[in-house]
Motif scaffolding. Structure first.
Motif, PDB file in Angstrom:
ATOM      1  N   LYS A 129      11.550   6.062  -2.335  1.00  0.00           N
ATOM      2  CA  LYS A 129      10.764   6.452  -3.499  1.00  0.00           C
ATOM      3  C   LYS A 129      10.613   5.240  -4.415  1.00  0.00           C
ATOM      4  O   LYS A 129      11.573   4.552  -4.710  1.00  0.00           O
ATOM      5  N   GLY A 130       9.391   4.962  -4.823  1.00  0.00           N
ATOM      6  CA  GLY A 130       9.119   3.822  -5.693  1.00  0.00           C
ATOM      7  C   GLY A 130       9.135   2.487  -4.974  1.00  0.00           C
ATOM      8  O   GLY A 130       9.317   1.443  -5.600  1.00  0.00           O
ATOM      9  N   SER A 131       8.949   2.492  -3.684  1.00  0.00           N
ATOM     10  CA  SER A 131       8.988   1.267  -2.878  1.00  0.00           C
ATOM     11  C   SER A 131       7.812   0.358  -3.217  1.00  0.00           C
ATOM     12  O   SER A 131       6.683   0.808  -3.401  1.00  0.00           O
TER      13      SER A 131
ATOM     14  N   GLN B  46       2.696   0.905  -1.221  1.00  0.00           N
ATOM     15  CA  GLN B  46       1.282   0.762  -1.558  1.00  0.00           C
ATOM     16  C   GLN B  46       0.596  -0.251  -0.644  1.00  0.00           C
ATOM     17  O   GLN B  46      -0.535  -0.038  -0.227  1.00  0.00           O
ATOM     18  N   LYS B  47       1.288  -1.342  -0.293  1.00  0.00           N
ATOM     19  CA  LYS B  47       0.708  -2.342   0.612  1.00  0.00           C
ATOM     20  C   LYS B  47       0.421  -1.741   1.983  1.00  0.00           C
ATOM     21  O   LYS B  47      -0.648  -1.936   2.546  1.00  0.00           O
ATOM     22  N   ILE B  48       1.393  -1.017   2.526  1.00  0.00           N
ATOM     23  CA  ILE B  48       1.208  -0.383   3.847  1.00  0.00           C
ATOM     24  C   ILE B  48       0.076   0.635   3.775  1.00  0.00           C
ATOM     25  O   ILE B  48      -0.767   0.708   4.674  1.00  0.00           O
ATOM     26  N   ASN B  49       0.039   1.403   2.713  1.00  0.00           N
ATOM     27  CA  ASN B  49      -1.000   2.419   2.558  1.00  0.00           C
ATOM     28  C   ASN B  49      -2.386   1.774   2.484  1.00  0.00           C
ATOM     29  O   ASN B  49      -3.314   2.216   3.159  1.00  0.00           O
ATOM     30  N   ASP B  50      -2.523   0.719   1.686  1.00  0.00           N
ATOM     31  CA  ASP B  50      -3.830   0.080   1.503  1.00  0.00           C
ATOM     32  C   ASP B  50      -4.263  -0.744   2.704  1.00  0.00           C
ATOM     33  O   ASP B  50      -5.411  -0.692   3.125  1.00  0.00           O
ATOM     34  N   LYS B  51      -3.349  -1.526   3.264  1.00  0.00           N
ATOM     35  CA  LYS B  51      -3.722  -2.463   4.324  1.00  0.00           C
ATOM     36  C   LYS B  51      -3.746  -1.832   5.714  1.00  0.00           C
ATOM     37  O   LYS B  51      -4.438  -2.313   6.593  1.00  0.00           O
ATOM     38  N   ILE B  52      -2.969  -0.767   5.918  1.00  0.00           N
ATOM     39  CA  ILE B  52      -2.888  -0.171   7.262  1.00  0.00           C
ATOM     40  C   ILE B  52      -3.605   1.180   7.306  1.00  0.00           C
ATOM     41  O   ILE B  52      -4.541   1.370   8.077  1.00  0.00           O
TER      42      ILE B  52
ATOM     43  N   LYS C 101       5.067  -8.372   5.272  1.00  0.00           N
ATOM     44  CA  LYS C 101       3.788  -8.736   5.888  1.00  0.00           C
ATOM     45  C   LYS C 101       3.195  -7.511   6.582  1.00  0.00           C
ATOM     46  O   LYS C 101       3.542  -7.199   7.709  1.00  0.00           O
ATOM     47  N   PRO C 102       2.283  -6.793   5.906  1.00  0.00           N
ATOM     48  CA  PRO C 102       1.657  -5.628   6.555  1.00  0.00           C
ATOM     49  C   PRO C 102       0.875  -5.990   7.814  1.00  0.00           C
ATOM     50  O   PRO C 102       0.702  -5.157   8.689  1.00  0.00           O
ATOM     51  N   CYS C 103       0.414  -7.259   7.913  1.00  0.00           N
ATOM     52  CA  CYS C 103      -0.344  -7.650   9.109  1.00  0.00           C
ATOM     53  C   CYS C 103       0.533  -7.576  10.351  1.00  0.00           C
ATOM     54  O   CYS C 103       0.049  -7.303  11.446  1.00  0.00           O
ATOM     55  N   ARG C 104       1.841  -7.793  10.219  1.00  0.00           N
ATOM     56  CA  ARG C 104       2.753  -7.687  11.365  1.00  0.00           C
ATOM     57  C   ARG C 104       2.772  -6.238  11.869  1.00  0.00           C
ATOM     58  O   ARG C 104       2.746  -5.990  13.066  1.00  0.00           O
ATOM     59  N   CYS C 105       2.795  -5.293  10.958  1.00  0.00           N
ATOM     60  CA  CYS C 105       2.764  -3.874  11.330  1.00  0.00           C
ATOM     61  C   CYS C 105       1.429  -3.546  12.014  1.00  0.00           C
ATOM     62  O   CYS C 105       1.397  -2.838  13.009  1.00  0.00           O
ATOM     63  N   ALA C 106       0.338  -4.077  11.497  1.00  0.00           N
ATOM     64  CA  ALA C 106      -0.977  -3.843  12.094  1.00  0.00           C
ATOM     65  C   ALA C 106      -1.035  -4.401  13.515  1.00  0.00           C
ATOM     66  O   ALA C 106      -1.576  -3.764  14.419  1.00  0.00           O
TER      67      ALA C 106
END
Length: 149
Positions: free
Chosen positions: A32-34, A38-44, A104-109
């Motif tokens: 909660k509050g991470s 928001q980065k994962i939500n927006d970028k992925i 790095k959200p790109c790594r998850c992508a």
């Protein structure tokens, strides 16, 4: 004769789901509050290309740590109680890959791309794939032709 045909048809229709392969599970555990949420939500998840790929190839679960559902997943699959993205084979319950560094959200992508193409079944190492994808800056740019396919 009609009953025989209906019987074969019924057996065939019942066996179709058993023949289809299960989708891999992707479990995103977040606190909660991470700051990464928001980065994962927006970028992925809001990326139309990735969202389509996720819906087609995965059963995706976004779960807050500390809830009953998170405890169920953590206990059942032996996950760490830390924020991360876990790729799980539901038939064996084995964690195929875990990504706990969400800076790095790109790594998850790139991992979504890797597992949706079933490259793990072809013997390609996920770390090697991510390394190659990061060299060409896949998912760091918004141009679709820059993605590693």
């Amino acid at each position: 004769m009609r009953r025989l045909i209906l019987g074969f048809l019924a057996v065939f229709l019942i066996s179709i789901p058993a023949l289809s392969q299960e989708k891999l599970m992707v479990v995103y555990l977040y606190e909660k509050g991470s700051k990464h949420y928001q980065k994962i939500n927006d970028k992925i998840l809001k990326n139309k290309y990735l969202a389509k790929r996720i819906n087609k190839h995965f059963n995706f679960y976004r779960i807050e740590i500390g809830t009953k559902l998170s405890e169920k997943f953590i206990n059942r699959y032996g996950l760490e109680k830390t924020e991360g993205v876990f790729f799980i084979d539901p038939s064996s319950g084995k964690v195929l890959y875990k990504l706990t560094d969400l800076t790095k959200p790109c790594r998850c992508a790139n991992l979504i791309n890797y597992f949706s193409r079933k490259l793990y079944k072809k013997g390609i190492d996920p770390d090697r794939y991510v390394e190659m994808a990061e060299k060409i800056r896949a998912y760091q740019k918004k141009v679709e032709k820059d993605y590693l396919f």
